[in-house]
Design a protein around this motif. Structure first.
Motif, mmCIF file in Angstrom:
data_model
loop_
_atom_site.group_PDB
_atom_site.id
_atom_site.type_symbol
_atom_site.label_atom_id
_atom_site.label_comp_id
_atom_site.label_asym_id
_atom_site.label_seq_id
_atom_site.Cartn_x
_atom_site.Cartn_y
_atom_site.Cartn_z
ATOM 1 N N TYR A 109 -1.221 -1.410 3.941
ATOM 2 C CA TYR A 109 -0.205 -1.822 4.896
ATOM 3 C C TYR A 109 -0.778 -1.757 6.309
ATOM 4 C CZ TYR A 109 3.153 -1.118 1.089
ATOM 5 O OH TYR A 109 3.827 -1.191 -0.099
ATOM 6 N N ALA A 133 5.780 3.182 4.156
ATOM 7 C CA ALA A 133 4.850 2.487 3.261
ATOM 8 C C ALA A 133 4.932 3.039 1.839
ATOM 9 C CB ALA A 133 3.426 2.597 3.809
ATOM 10 N N ARG A 146 2.859 -5.380 4.428
ATOM 11 C CA ARG A 146 1.892 -5.479 3.328
ATOM 12 C C ARG A 146 0.760 -6.426 3.711
ATOM 13 N NH1 ARG A 146 5.412 -6.159 -2.251
ATOM 14 N NH2 ARG A 146 6.793 -4.346 -1.967
#
Length: 276
Positions: free
Chosen positions: A20, A46, A12
């Motif tokens: 990401y 993600a 993140r």
């Protein structure tokens, strides 16, 4: 951390919700770019992180990806958006981008996905599907039998333990069957056990079915849709690829993945470009 976990790792970005950062490893290359299944797994990680936190649905059920441009080793970023959160599924969208030499941001992959909870996938199963009949693992053929020019441009094969059904490897001897089919046993060389994200990679891990048609070379994916049907059991996966229609410079490639419990755990279809 396994090689697959490293290859699909995302982080993140602080202060940027839904963004990401990732690093595309050259060890997952095939042909002119990073393997399409590996990219889908990375984006899928993600999406699972974002949708799992936002909607309580961490596992991929259905993903459709359009490959906009060839990816290359190096930094990348994934932008994730939650579109809807329901009781059974959350819907999300994601894009994978890289910075070009001229400094512009280039889109590599765009994905629309449904995420849910696969822990209930065994509660009501009604299927007429039958697992493929493969020779025992020890009677199948390793990827070292592939054409040298293919091995030279397919670094990802070093990450796999892949054993192909001898009935569909005549192409390695200049005698393809012409059926447009390749099947075999698959597991990761480093022992990473099957999980939903690995299934997103496995549907695109075998040599292209064009080999069995006597056509060699890179077969770029245009679009890939994957349905994850169950949590896979540990052990070998059986993977079957087939094509029925090559026309206009494109072909479809259908895939089924069966786990060690004879369960159909993933299905996919992709549209790919016929090698030149």
């Amino acid at each position: 951390m396994t090689e697959f976990e490293q290859g699909t790792a995302v982080a993140r970005r602080a202060g940027a919700p839904g963004v990401y950062d990732a690093e595309l490893d050259a060890g997952w290359r095939i042909g002119g770019g990073i393997n399409g299944g590996l990219l889908l797994s990375l984006v899928g990680r993600a999406l699972g992180d974002h949708l799992g936190e936002a909607g309580g649905h961490p596992q991929p059920v259905s993903l459709s990806g359009y490959y906009v441009s060839p990816s290359r080793p190096g930094p990348a970023e994934v932008h994730v958006e939650q579109i809807r959160s329901g009781r059974t599924l959350s819907t999300g969208a994601a894009t994978l981008r890289q910075t070009a030499d001229d400094g512009t941001s280039v889109e590599r992959l765009r994905v629309l996905a449904g995420y849910g909870d696969l822990s209930r996938s065994d509660e009501d199963v009604r299927t007429s599907a039958k697992p493929p009949q493969l020779p025992p693992v020890e009677q199948c053929i390793g990827t070292d039998a592939a054409p040298p020019q293919f091995l030279a441009s397919a670094e990802l094969l070093q990450r796999l333990d892949l054993r192909l059904d001898p009935a569909y490897v005549g192409w390695a001897l200049g005698k393809p069957s012409g059926e447009g089919k390749i099947q075999g046993w698959l597991r990761m060389a480093d022992g990473h056990e099957p999980d939903p994200l690995l299934l997103l990679f496995a549907v695109d891990a075998l040599p292209p079915t064009t080999f069995d048609l006597g056509l060699f070379g890179w077969t770029p994916t245009v679009e890939l849709t994957v349905h994850v049907r169950a949590l896979p059991a540990p052990g070998w996966l059986r993977v079957v690829h087939s094509t029925r229609n090559l026309a206009g410079g494109f072909l479809e490639e259908d895939c089924e993945i069966w786990d060690s419990n004879d369960r159909l755990v993933a299905q996919s279809r992709q549209l790919a470009v016929v090698p030149r």
